[in-house]
Scaffold this active site. Structure first.
Site, PDB file in Angstrom:
ATOM      1  N   LYS A   1     -14.205  71.658 -11.981  1.00  0.00           N
ATOM      2  CA  LYS A   1     -13.489  71.402 -10.729  1.00  0.00           C
ATOM      3  C   LYS A   1     -13.878  70.051 -10.142  1.00  0.00           C
ATOM      4  O   LYS A   1     -13.045  69.394  -9.512  1.00  0.00           O
ATOM      5  CB  LYS A   1     -13.737  72.517  -9.711  1.00  0.00           C
ATOM      6  CG  LYS A   1     -12.975  73.788 -10.030  1.00  0.00           C
ATOM      7  CD  LYS A   1     -12.822  74.680  -8.810  1.00  0.00           C
ATOM      8  CE  LYS A   1     -12.081  75.957  -9.148  1.00  0.00           C
ATOM      9  NZ  LYS A   1     -12.057  76.914  -8.041  1.00  0.00           N
TER      10      LYS A   1
ATOM     11  N   LYS B   1      -4.835  81.158 -21.617  1.00  0.00           N
ATOM     12  CA  LYS B   1      -4.452  82.237 -20.707  1.00  0.00           C
ATOM     13  C   LYS B   1      -3.378  81.775 -19.713  1.00  0.00           C
ATOM     14  O   LYS B   1      -3.443  80.661 -19.201  1.00  0.00           O
ATOM     15  CB  LYS B   1      -5.716  82.660 -19.945  1.00  0.00           C
ATOM     16  CG  LYS B   1      -5.709  84.092 -19.467  1.00  0.00           C
ATOM     17  CD  LYS B   1      -7.103  84.465 -18.980  1.00  0.00           C
ATOM     18  CE  LYS B   1      -7.055  84.902 -17.541  1.00  0.00           C
ATOM     19  NZ  LYS B   1      -8.363  85.286 -17.004  1.00  0.00           N
TER      20      LYS B   1
ATOM     21  N   LYS C   1      -2.296  81.247 -12.805  1.00  0.00           N
ATOM     22  CA  LYS C   1      -1.509  81.225 -11.563  1.00  0.00           C
ATOM     23  C   LYS C   1      -1.489  79.851 -10.932  1.00  0.00           C
ATOM     24  O   LYS C   1      -0.731  79.600 -10.012  1.00  0.00           O
ATOM     25  CB  LYS C   1      -2.009  82.295 -10.588  1.00  0.00           C
ATOM     26  CG  LYS C   1      -3.267  81.998  -9.804  1.00  0.00           C
ATOM     27  CD  LYS C   1      -3.733  83.270  -9.156  1.00  0.00           C
ATOM     28  CE  LYS C   1      -4.573  83.187  -7.912  1.00  0.00           C
ATOM     29  NZ  LYS C   1      -5.424  82.074  -7.626  1.00  0.00           N
TER      30      LYS C   1
END
Ligand code: TRP
Length: 334
Positions: free
Chosen positions: A116, A198, A201
């Protein structure tokens, strides 16, 4: 909830991005039956969400959207405690305490922090750094025994266990040491464009994910464009045919049809008919969820009531743990 203590399950999700079919089939759907044998707490982690910049109006909207979708997916607020993290002050309070029992060396090793901070170079704030400590507080406040999380959160859970054990070694058994919960059947849904990763979202590529609120048209279009391979065989082979394997998983999880039966029905006929069947099954699976969602979203008072009730029930449990922590540390009782 009954008076006999039952083991506690807790999980959290950031109210950012948009919930996907992967969130539903891989997580939420598997949580629904847990309330038969556990006390279940599911929270929207808005304190975590602000570790990266959020638009306030969007954040508020997403929190209501996620809450309504959780309920529409079958999480009954009478059987599960659904709440917002910032409504329970004990989270921030325990996080401070646990910051003093976490080493910088431990946080330096967290791969999500490294990822991040590479992605948000202009905002590497202290909250992003101590994000896993707040997550440890989330879990330990409820004495959670089992924490359903994806692979990307295993390292944070490991850290939570280390912090709990360290605290318990110093002060006695204050915290339950939690374990990751791997759902027995949970489908692992991958991206439509990148079937080796994966479905996420928070993906930038709109066509890579199926969102729970996508219209039937959009679902059909995204599935038509889903990556497959140059062959025409419908069979389950994750390494050689990850795209087809993923579509088989989606079809099986949404329709209940077995892989064998899917192969019998569609093998050797090209991918067009197969993809249409996947789209039909996804549309049929999401239709009742979307209908329930629309009904709930038009009832703001109800949703606010759910959150008020959830915050009260969560606070009761969390405050009891915080008090034990403060007592252990030698703080004067309030
Ligand atoms: N960090 C988790 C994620 O990004 C969300 C989260 C916050 C969480 N607190 C939690 C998950 C407690 C499980 C338990 O996915």
């Amino acid at each position: 909830m009954s008076d006999t203590p039952r083991p506690i399950v807790l999980s959290g999700i950031q109210p950012s991005g948009r919930l996907t079919l992967g969130n539903y089939l891989g997580a939420i759907k598997n949580w629904v039956p847990l309330s038969a044998s556990y006390d279940c707490y599911y929270m929207l982690v808005d304190l975590h969400a602000i570790t990266v910049r959020q638009d306030p109006a969007v954040l508020r909207e997403r929190a209501f959207e996620f809450l309504a979708l959780y309920i529409a997916c079958g999480l009954d607020p009478a059987r599960n405690v659904l709440f917002v993290q910032s409504h329970v002050p004990a989270h921030a309070r325990l996080a401070w305490v646990l910051n003093c029992y976490t080493q910088m060396g431990e946080l330096n090793r967290m791969t999500q922090f490294k990822d991040k901070s590479a992605k948000h170079v202009d905002n590497i704030n202290a909250g992003l750094y101590s994000y896993p400590v707040l997550m440890a507080a989330d879990i330990l406040l409820y004495q959670a025994k089992a924490v359903p999380v994806g692979d990307d959160q295993k390292q944070h859970l490991e850290l939570t266990r280390d912090i709990a054990q360290r605290f318990n070694n110093l002060y006695g058994p204050v915290f339950t040491v939690p374990e990751p919960m791997i759902p027995p059947v949970g489908a692992r849904i991958m991206g439509l464009q990148e079937p080796t990763k994966k479905m996420s979202k928070s993906d930038d590529a709109e066509t890579n994910a199926l969102y729970l609120l996508d219209s039937p048209d959009v679902i059909v279009r995204k599935l038509k464009r889903a990556v497959t391979d140059t062959g025409n065989e419908v069979r389950y082979d994750i390494n050689e045919k990850p795209g087809v394997a993923n579509l088989m998983s989606i079809l099986s999880a949404t329709s209940g049809e077995s892989f064998d039966s899917i192969v019998d029905r569609y093998n050797g006929q090209g991918y067009g008919k197969f993809k249409q069947a996947v789209a039909d099954a996804v549309v049929a699976c999401l239709e009742p969820v979307q209908a329930k969602y629309n009904e709930l979203r038009s009832n703001d008072d109800y949703l606010r009531g759910v959150l008020r009730d959830g915050a009260a029930r969560a606070s009761a449990k969390a405050d009891a743990t915080l008090k034990r922590v403060h007592d252990a540390l030698g703080f004067i009782p309030e």
